[in-house]
Design a protein around this motif. Sequence first.
Motif, PDB file in Angstrom:
ATOM      1  N   LEU A 126     -18.463 -16.503  34.832  1.00  0.00           N
ATOM      2  CA  LEU A 126     -19.168 -17.559  35.014  1.00  0.00           C
ATOM      3  C   LEU A 126     -20.144 -18.215  34.168  1.00  0.00           C
ATOM      4  CD1 LEU A 126     -18.821 -17.573  38.768  1.00  0.00           C
ATOM      5  CD2 LEU A 126     -17.225 -18.874  37.222  1.00  0.00           C
ATOM      6  N   ALA A 127     -21.140 -16.920  33.935  1.00  0.00           N
ATOM      7  CA  ALA A 127     -22.232 -17.079  32.976  1.00  0.00           C
ATOM      8  C   ALA A 127     -21.872 -17.741  31.630  1.00  0.00           C
ATOM      9  CB  ALA A 127     -23.039 -15.833  32.805  1.00  0.00           C
ATOM     10  N   ALA A 128     -20.633 -16.908  31.240  1.00  0.00           N
ATOM     11  CA  ALA A 128     -19.976 -17.461  29.712  1.00  0.00           C
ATOM     12  C   ALA A 128     -19.702 -18.914  29.855  1.00  0.00           C
ATOM     13  CB  ALA A 128     -18.945 -16.704  29.581  1.00  0.00           C
ATOM     14  N   PHE A 129     -19.156 -19.486  30.922  1.00  0.00           N
ATOM     15  CA  PHE A 129     -18.622 -20.752  31.107  1.00  0.00           C
ATOM     16  C   PHE A 129     -19.882 -21.811  31.187  1.00  0.00           C
ATOM     17  CE2 PHE A 129     -14.285 -19.296  32.224  1.00  0.00           C
ATOM     18  CZ  PHE A 129     -13.542 -20.052  31.291  1.00  0.00           C
ATOM     19  N   ALA A 130     -20.898 -21.161  31.743  1.00  0.00           N
ATOM     20  CA  ALA A 130     -22.276 -21.771  32.134  1.00  0.00           C
ATOM     21  C   ALA A 130     -23.075 -21.888  30.713  1.00  0.00           C
ATOM     22  CB  ALA A 130     -23.076 -21.087  33.034  1.00  0.00           C
ATOM     23  N   GLY A 131     -22.857 -20.972  29.934  1.00  0.00           N
ATOM     24  CA  GLY A 131     -23.527 -21.224  28.583  1.00  0.00           C
ATOM     25  C   GLY A 131     -22.727 -21.960  27.834  1.00  0.00           C
TER      26      GLY A 131
END
Length: 340
Positions: free
Chosen positions: A308-313
């Motif tokens: 999810l952090a990768a998508f948020a990035g």
Amino acid sequence: MEIVMGIAALLAALFLFSLFSFKAPNGSAAMSGLADAAIATFLVEAIHKYVMGNLFGVNYLAEFGNMVGGMGGIAAATLVMLRMGVQPVFAIVTGLAMANLGILEGFIVGYLFSFLAPLFKKYLPEGVDVILGVLILAPLARLVGIFISPALEVLMGTLANMITEATMLSPLAMGFLLGGLIKMVCTSPLSSMALTAMLGLTGLPMGIAAIACVGGSFTNGYIFHRLKLGKSSNTISVMLEPLTQAHIVTRNPVPIFMSNFIGGAFAGTIAAYFGIVNDAPGSAAPIPGLLANIAFNPPHTLLLATVLAAFAGLLGGMIGHKLYKNLLAERVPLQQFADG
């Protein structure tokens, strides 16, 4: 008020950190040595002690990681002096004198003694300079380290406690602010590894910082690709280690740092929501942050938070790109390089 105090503490540390890096003689080189020391000690400790040792039951690696983790002062003094061009034997003997002292004590002693050590070679005959140098530098370095240690522990402990207390009281708000700020530092010529090592951040604040750096890698990848900042190799490099592309980052700070704050803030909020913790100070960088987190979090929780952090990035990169193109592109044009 706790949030204000926590962010004020971080900004104060960033100000001092930046002032030293850019204004002190060889400040940038010294900070690079501190970052190297954080990787050589805290990252090794996190992976071998907590993952290979505690998680997989390899006792030898657990003991090894624990031993290396206690050598931050030795590593910092040695690597800072080597980065500043000091003769290796002087760097080693000064580093050994920092046994059982912290990484910040080692950093300060290593920096100060980098100016003292060359005087032996300058004013004494060859051979005599080394003998007298090691005999004088070692006990003197130890004395200075012991003298400054109590004050440093109080100062850094106070700053770290302020940040930690604010994070525990308002995790989502601090996740947003801390994640955004740390990711900007991670991409700047400064070092987020060195900053978090100096502060000794652990627990949720360190987890937020680590995930922000991991998620923000995708912010950097997207913004470099869409703005055509260099070749594909530059894009890959900035995702793995932002400091390798400092020459591009410093020439295009507005779109990159704006996007990094957004992407890091989103990723940090996700880390706070899932309660990601990290007890390896100094692992605030894309690869170290990804690896060190494995030691302290349930695998399924960490995997979900990281994805999810990768998508948020990526989302942060998209928003930053749109803002730059629609509002700032004409006033702040990009600076490209002849080599790509």
